[in-house]
Design an enzyme around this catalytic site. Structure first.
Site, PDB file in Angstrom:
ATOM      1  N   GLY A  52       0.796  -1.252  -0.006  1.00  0.00           N
ATOM      2  CA  GLY A  52       0.099   0.113   0.075  1.00  0.00           C
ATOM      3  C   GLY A  52       0.801   1.092   0.050  1.00  0.00           C
ATOM      4  O   GLY A  52       0.316   2.172  -0.073  1.00  0.00           O
ATOM      5  N   GLN A  53       2.175   1.210  -0.094  1.00  0.00           N
ATOM      6  CA  GLN A  53       2.783   2.377  -0.005  1.00  0.00           C
ATOM      7  C   GLN A  53       2.482   3.173  -1.239  1.00  0.00           C
ATOM      8  O   GLN A  53       2.300   2.565  -2.305  1.00  0.00           O
ATOM      9  CB  GLN A  53       4.355   2.081  -0.014  1.00  0.00           C
ATOM     10  CG  GLN A  53       4.866   1.539   1.252  1.00  0.00           C
ATOM     11  CD  GLN A  53       6.085   1.097   1.182  1.00  0.00           C
ATOM     12  OE1 GLN A  53       7.109   1.666   0.389  1.00  0.00           O
ATOM     13  NE2 GLN A  53       6.618   0.110   2.195  1.00  0.00           N
ATOM     14  N   LYS A  54       2.606   4.608  -1.011  1.00  0.00           N
ATOM     15  CA  LYS A  54       2.275   5.322  -2.144  1.00  0.00           C
ATOM     16  C   LYS A  54       2.802   5.227  -3.593  1.00  0.00           C
ATOM     17  O   LYS A  54       2.289   5.134  -4.602  1.00  0.00           O
ATOM     18  CB  LYS A  54       2.689   6.991  -1.894  1.00  0.00           C
ATOM     19  CG  LYS A  54       1.858   7.945  -2.586  1.00  0.00           C
ATOM     20  CD  LYS A  54       2.015   9.367  -1.833  1.00  0.00           C
ATOM     21  CE  LYS A  54       1.304  10.571  -2.837  1.00  0.00           C
ATOM     22  NZ  LYS A  54      -0.289  10.169  -2.882  1.00  0.00           N
TER      23      LYS A  54
END
Lengths: 215, 184
Positions: free
Chosen positions: B69-71
């Site tokens: 889910g990291q940007k």
């Protein structure tokens, strides 16, 4: 299994360019049959060709070349890299394109879209090993496992060949054996990178292709 | 759509469900997946790619896809939308600072054509933490009541204790099966 498998000879006879197998009889039969059975025959013939294409050595080569190109990306860890998805997509595309090209070669005027429609209208009849096998190409986890097996095999086999190298050199005169043993020892001190690189191209093996043949 | 994809769809096993689990980084997606599967959750590090688990639950085969889910990873999410039956959106209920970001990302997913038919389960995770907002408040911040395009449910839970994970999963399976499997 409800799919009627067409014997090879009959499949060949259905294509106009092969006229060595009593095509006249076959054509008469075709003329006398209804539209739906002509469609059935065409469908069955196509399935027969798909089987032929998949069993062909050329298809095994295609797969091996693909595995060879990408196996180094795959690591035996639970988490997957995004690049696996791209590679798997390319795998499915490559196989689909290969099937389509080869079907068109065997059956002039072949259209994949038409065949896809025929498939969908026979939803309940579409069973059997060939379809299971085709579907298995789309299974991501099965693909990852195939890549990891291939990698393990490549890296395992390279060690075998290294042993062969030692055995061969032992049969030479004493001086040569010492030199060879020293060379092997020297390379293992530097790590196994060099000998592995040297033998890897030869390692694309029949073992793998048999593993991936239709079960 | 190619031949293999068509065949895959035709031959998809009955009672097979594909769930896509997304959310901001550190929301607890992988922890939920592992906890639900009865695995150790003490050594989980941030997901940089994706995890897949095939679970058997109540006679259903669940294929759960958990994507980092990291940007910088969110642009990859789109590669996993296809054939999704259920979307599990995981929220860190204690991370109030990023709830707005969380809402934007989730609302954007609801506009995705390939997710149009998916049931939405929101896990308001980390309810075991003292500063966690209750599910009711997360529901307001994410503006869930404005959703008319998807079936949805918000469920407060804790991946660490396992609280309410089963309830959420059961609901999403029930909703999907009532939509899909009764049609045949």
């Amino acid at each position: 299994m409800r799919i009627r498998y067409i014997p090879f000879k009959m499949a060949t006879a259905a294509v106009p360019e092969f006229d060595d197998l009593e095509p006249m009889d076959f054509q008469e039969e075709m003329l006398g049959s209804s539209n739906s059975s002509i469609a059935d025959t065409k469908f069955d013939v196509t399935v027969g060709y798909i089987e032929e294409i998949i069993m062909d050595e050329e298809f095994q080569d295609l797969q091996n070349n693909f595995l060879d190109k990408y196996y180094i990306e795959f690591e035996d860890t639970e988490e997957n890299k995004f690049v696996y998805t791209d590679i798997h997509k390319e795998w499915v595309d490559t196989i689909e394109k290969y099937l389509e090209t080869n079907l068109a070669r065997k059956m002039p005027g072949f259209h994949m879209q038409e065949f896809a429609q025929a498939l969908e209208s026979r939803k309940d009849e579409v069973c059997g090993e060939i379809f299971d096998m085709l579907v298995s190409f789309t299974d991501f986890l099965a693909f990852k496992e195939l890549m990891l097996d291939y990698r393990a095999e490549k890296e395992g086999r390279s060690i075998d060949l290294l042993e062969d190298l030692v055995i061969t050199s032992m049969s030479k005169p004493a001086g040569g054996a010492t030199a060879a043993a020293a060379a092997v020892g020297g390379s293992s001190r530097q790590g196994t990178t060099q000998p592995q690189l040297a033998v890897q191209p030869a390692a694309s093996g029949s073992k793998l292709s048999s593993k991936h043949r239709v079960k | 759509m190619g031949l293999l994809t068509i065949l895959k769809k035709m031959k998809q096993k009955e009672k097979e469900v594909r769930l896509l689990m997304l959310g901001l980084d550190n929301a607890g997606k992988t922890t939920i997946l592992k906890k639900f599967n009865g695995e150790d959750i003490n050594t989980i590090s941030p997901t940089l790619g994706f995890n897949i688990k095939t679970l058997e639950h109540r006679g259903f085969k669940l294929n759960v896809w958990d994507v980092g889910g990291q940007k910088s990873l969110r642009s990859y999410w789109r590669n996993y939308y296809e054939s999704t039956d259920g979307l599990i959106w995981v929220v860190d209920s204690a991370d109030k600072r990023r709830l707005d970001d969380c809402k934007k990302e989730m609302q954007a997913l609801l506009l995705e054509e390939r997710l149009a038919g998916a049931t939405l389960l929101v896990f308001a995770n980390k309810q075991d933490l003292p500063g966690a907002l209750p599910a009711q408040q997360i529901r307001e911040v994410l503006e869930l009541d404005g959703i008319t395009t998807h079936h949805w449910l918000i469920q407060g839970c804790s991946a660490v204790t396992g609280e309410n994970l089963l309830q959420g999963m059961d609901w999403i399976i029930d909703d999907i099966s009532s939509r899909i499997f009764t049609m045949d």
